[in-house]
Design an enzyme around this catalytic site. Structure first.
Site, PDB file in Angstrom:
ATOM      1  N   ARG A 233      37.005  32.621  38.729  1.00 33.71           N
ATOM      2  CA  ARG A 233      36.594  33.629  37.738  1.00 33.71           C
ATOM      3  C   ARG A 233      35.764  33.022  36.609  1.00 33.71           C
ATOM      4  O   ARG A 233      34.910  33.688  36.038  1.00 33.71           O
ATOM      5  CB  ARG A 233      37.833  34.309  37.134  1.00 33.71           C
ATOM      6  CG  ARG A 233      38.507  35.260  38.099  1.00 33.71           C
ATOM      7  CD  ARG A 233      39.669  35.988  37.426  1.00 33.71           C
ATOM      8  NE  ARG A 233      40.333  36.841  38.393  1.00 33.71           N
ATOM      9  CZ  ARG A 233      41.278  36.418  39.233  1.00 33.71           C
ATOM     10  NH1 ARG A 233      41.668  35.165  39.215  1.00 33.71           N
ATOM     11  NH2 ARG A 233      41.837  37.257  40.084  1.00 33.71           N
TER      12      ARG A 233
ATOM     13  N   GLU B  61      45.556  31.966  36.220  1.00 34.74           N
ATOM     14  CA  GLU B  61      46.531  31.216  37.031  1.00 34.74           C
ATOM     15  C   GLU B  61      47.515  30.381  36.215  1.00 34.74           C
ATOM     16  O   GLU B  61      48.680  30.267  36.584  1.00 34.74           O
ATOM     17  CB  GLU B  61      45.804  30.321  38.045  1.00 34.74           C
ATOM     18  CG  GLU B  61      45.144  31.074  39.190  1.00 34.74           C
ATOM     19  CD  GLU B  61      43.746  31.567  38.867  1.00 34.74           C
ATOM     20  OE1 GLU B  61      43.283  31.388  37.700  1.00 34.74           O
ATOM     21  OE2 GLU B  61      43.086  32.142  39.747  1.00 34.74           O
TER      22      GLU B  61
ATOM     23  N   HIS C 132      31.891  33.107  49.152  1.00 36.40           N
ATOM     24  CA  HIS C 132      33.156  33.817  48.961  1.00 36.40           C
ATOM     25  C   HIS C 132      32.822  35.311  48.934  1.00 36.40           C
ATOM     26  O   HIS C 132      31.722  35.687  48.533  1.00 36.40           O
ATOM     27  CB  HIS C 132      33.772  33.374  47.630  1.00 36.40           C
ATOM     28  CG  HIS C 132      35.251  33.585  47.546  1.00 36.40           C
ATOM     29  ND1 HIS C 132      35.794  34.762  47.108  1.00 36.40           N
ATOM     30  CD2 HIS C 132      36.290  32.773  47.846  1.00 36.40           C
ATOM     31  CE1 HIS C 132      37.109  34.656  47.142  1.00 36.40           C
ATOM     32  NE2 HIS C 132      37.446  33.455  47.592  1.00 36.40           N
TER      33      HIS C 132
ATOM     34  N   HIS D  73      34.110  29.815  43.671  1.00 38.92           N
ATOM     35  CA  HIS D  73      34.708  31.152  43.683  1.00 38.92           C
ATOM     36  C   HIS D  73      35.465  31.556  42.426  1.00 38.92           C
ATOM     37  O   HIS D  73      35.833  32.703  42.264  1.00 38.92           O
ATOM     38  CB  HIS D  73      35.682  31.282  44.865  1.00 38.92           C
ATOM     39  CG  HIS D  73      36.997  30.592  44.646  1.00 38.92           C
ATOM     40  ND1 HIS D  73      37.131  29.233  44.631  1.00 38.92           N
ATOM     41  CD2 HIS D  73      38.235  31.083  44.408  1.00 38.92           C
ATOM     42  CE1 HIS D  73      38.396  28.908  44.414  1.00 38.92           C
ATOM     43  NE2 HIS D  73      39.085  30.009  44.269  1.00 38.92           N
TER      44      HIS D  73
ATOM     45  N   GLU E 204      54.591  24.362  45.570  1.00 36.43           N
ATOM     46  CA  GLU E 204      53.497  23.914  44.691  1.00 36.43           C
ATOM     47  C   GLU E 204      53.800  24.289  43.236  1.00 36.43           C
ATOM     48  O   GLU E 204      53.026  24.963  42.555  1.00 36.43           O
ATOM     49  CB  GLU E 204      52.127  24.455  45.115  1.00 36.43           C
ATOM     50  CG  GLU E 204      50.969  23.661  44.543  1.00 36.43           C
ATOM     51  CD  GLU E 204      49.598  24.154  44.977  1.00 36.43           C
ATOM     52  OE1 GLU E 204      49.033  25.032  44.323  1.00 36.43           O
ATOM     53  OE2 GLU E 204      49.088  23.644  45.997  1.00 36.43           O
TER      54      GLU E 204
ATOM     55  N   ASP F 251      50.025  29.862  42.237  1.00 33.68           N
ATOM     56  CA  ASP F 251      49.711  30.518  40.961  1.00 33.68           C
ATOM     57  C   ASP F 251      48.918  31.807  41.108  1.00 33.68           C
ATOM     58  O   ASP F 251      48.268  32.256  40.181  1.00 33.68           O
ATOM     59  CB  ASP F 251      48.903  29.539  40.105  1.00 33.68           C
ATOM     60  CG  ASP F 251      47.674  29.004  40.847  1.00 33.68           C
ATOM     61  OD1 ASP F 251      47.234  29.656  41.826  1.00 33.68           O
ATOM     62  OD2 ASP F 251      47.151  27.951  40.455  1.00 33.68           O
TER      63      ASP F 251
HETATM   64  N1  UDP Z   1      38.468  26.908  52.953  1.00 33.19           N
HETATM   65  C1  UDP Z   1      38.233  27.388  54.246  1.00 33.19           C
HETATM   66  N2  UDP Z   1      36.984  27.892  54.522  1.00 33.19           N
HETATM   67  C2  UDP Z   1      35.984  27.964  53.605  1.00 33.19           C
HETATM   68  C3  UDP Z   1      36.238  27.487  52.287  1.00 33.19           C
HETATM   69  C4  UDP Z   1      37.490  26.977  51.987  1.00 33.19           C
HETATM   70  O1  UDP Z   1      39.109  27.345  55.103  1.00 33.19           O
HETATM   71  O2  UDP Z   1      34.885  28.445  53.932  1.00 33.19           O
HETATM   72  C5  UDP Z   1      39.816  26.381  52.634  1.00 33.19           C
HETATM   73  C6  UDP Z   1      39.868  25.011  51.998  1.00 33.19           C
HETATM   74  O3  UDP Z   1      39.935  23.974  52.949  1.00 33.19           O
HETATM   75  C7  UDP Z   1      41.139  25.076  51.153  1.00 33.19           C
HETATM   76  C8  UDP Z   1      41.229  26.539  50.777  1.00 33.19           C
HETATM   77  O4  UDP Z   1      40.392  27.245  51.672  1.00 33.19           O
HETATM   78  O5  UDP Z   1      42.295  24.736  51.904  1.00 33.19           O
HETATM   79  C9  UDP Z   1      40.762  26.725  49.368  1.00 33.19           C
HETATM   80  O6  UDP Z   1      40.707  28.052  49.081  1.00 33.19           O
HETATM   81  P1  UDP Z   1      40.044  28.592  47.745  1.00 33.19           P
HETATM   82  O7  UDP Z   1      38.978  27.641  47.308  1.00 33.19           O
HETATM   83  O8  UDP Z   1      39.697  30.019  48.012  1.00 33.19           O
HETATM   84  O9  UDP Z   1      41.251  28.622  46.721  1.00 33.19           O
HETATM   85  P2  UDP Z   1      41.930  27.546  45.755  1.00 33.19           P
HETATM   86  O10 UDP Z   1      42.258  26.332  46.538  1.00 33.19           O
HETATM   87  O11 UDP Z   1      40.990  27.278  44.624  1.00 33.19           O
HETATM   88  O12 UDP Z   1      43.173  28.237  45.281  1.00 33.19           O
END
Ligand code: UDP
Length: 377
Positions: A219, A133, A248, A217, A119, A97
């Site tokens: 918004r 998203e 982040h 992280h 996904e 998304d």
């Molecule tokens: N992640 C990582 N290092 C970090 C924080 C998160 O590798 O310091 C990984 C986490 O395991 C997951 C992904 O990043 O697979 C999540 O990314 P994020 O939270 O940025 O995005 P979202 O999942 O909300 O789209």
């Protein structure tokens, strides 16, 4: 047919969830599998490629920290358009998304190139949360030809939107392919184990203590909510726990966290952690607090509870199956829930069981088999 398939990846989660699919397809087809890194999140994305030991075939260098999201997206759109003109692929694969996936899909759709959406079918049913998203994923659904859904619920959502049953495949979530692969390496590879031990030592993470790992992280947290989070986490820090918050890069998050939590005892502000180390931190933590989507999925195959700091989730399966607890975007219940988990072993134990809600790590195989049936590979 031009015998080319392009994967577009712009953010850290896209790469974590798409690289296992690209790696598997490379083994299963003679078609050229091209990985394009568009760089919506530059540094975080590069980190993931290095952990998977993969170099993207194409890497756009478009990122400029002064650009607004609209400017960055217009640049990605132009570059992706030119690339599609040049390579004329039979299929592009996009994920989830993100703004990047939406704009890459639009470029492919306008050229009548087939799109596979990994996904697919997640819905919060609120266009404002998660914003933007929820709208982006619906737009991607409308432009896509093949829909790879993690769960039955996701498929049901798409059927309600009149997507043809024949074009939907339930695959589980590809993040489980990734996490399982790296957990396996962590168990077996002595060199990795040593490097991980020295990493956790460097951040003073002692696996025998009550460690709470935090990521934040989205918004929805910009402005008032990040300050409310800081107030609650300061209270949590008084509970005889060690807190590790991965920062982040976004200044709307990073600056208030540093300003409010910098010198608080028991709170460690750490740089983003590479994926192979990070999943071990998830595994070794007493509790995780996060607004991430991917972590809600990863936590299901670990014996670690998760507190989700959001009002709504499109991963309700994780809540229903007692893998996570939701405490709201304003984090009002964060301290109370954490205290309850720490005080009651019975309550804590409720969230420890592994639940294979998002598949068992063979999503890439299912995606490849489906594409084969569709004569795309
Ligand atoms: N992640 C990582 N290092 C970090 C924080 C998160 O590798 O310091 C990984 C986490 O395991 C997951 C992904 O990043 O697979 C999540 O990314 P994020 O939270 O940025 O995005 P979202 O999942 O909300 O789209």
């Amino acid at each position: 047919m031009n015998n080319k398939i392009i994967f577009f990846m712009g953010t850290r989660p896209e790469a974590i969830k798409m690289l296992p699919v690209a790696i598997h397809l490379r083994k299963k087809t003679k078609k050229k599998i091209i990985i394009c890194s568009t760089g919506q999140h530059k540094e975080l994305l590069d980190d993931v490629f290095s952990v998977f030991d993969i170099k993207p075939d194409i890497k756009f260098k478009l990122y400029n920290s002064d650009d607004t999201l609209n400017i960055l997206l217009s640049k990605i759109y132009k570059s992706v358009s030119n690339l599609l003109n040049k390579l004329q692929p039979d299929l592009v694969l996009v994920h989830g998304d993100t703004a990047n996936s939406m704009i890459c899909s639009l470029a492919a759709f306008n050229k009548k190139i087939k799109i596979g959406h990994v996904e697919a079918g997640l819905r919060s049913f609120d266009n404002k949360s998660p914003w933007p998203e929820e709208v982006y994923r619906k737009l991607i659904t409308n432009m896509s030809d093949f829909h790879f859904c993690p769960t039955k619920l996701n498929k049901k959502n798409l059927l309600k939107e009149n997507i043809s049953n024949k074009l939907i495949k339930i695959t589980g979530n590809t993040v489980i392919d990734s996490i399982k692969y790296f957990l396996e390496i962590s168990k077996k590879n002595i060199k990795f184990k040593k490097k991980y031990q020295s990493f956790i030592k460097s951040i003073s993470f002692d696996s025998n203590e009550k460690n709470i790992l935090v990521t934040i992280h989205r918004r929805e947290k910009y402005g008032k909510n990040i300050l409310l989070f800081c107030n609650q986490i300061k209270r949590v820090a008084k509970l005889n726990v060690n807190i590790f918050i991965t920062l982040h890069h976004n200044p709307n998050i990073k600056i208030p966290l540093i300003k409010n939590l910098k010198n608080i005892k028991n709170i460690n502000l750490i740089e983003p952690v590479k994926y192979d180390y990070f999943i071990n931190l998830l595994n070794d933590s007493y509790l995780v607090i996060s607004d991430s989507g991917g972590i809600q999925e990863e936590i299901t195959i670990l014996k670690t509870p998760l507190i989700v700091i959001r009002d709504k989730t499109e991963r309700s399966e994780s809540i229903r199956n007692n893998k996570s607890i939701m405490v709201g975007e304003d984090c009002k219940e964060l301290f109370i829930q954490t205290k309850r988990l720490i005080a009651s072993q019975a309550y804590y134990s409720k969230y420890l069981k592994i639940k294979k809600i998002y598949g068992s790590g063979n999503s890439s195989v299912k995606i490849a088999n489906f594409l084969k049936d569709q004569k795309m590979i």
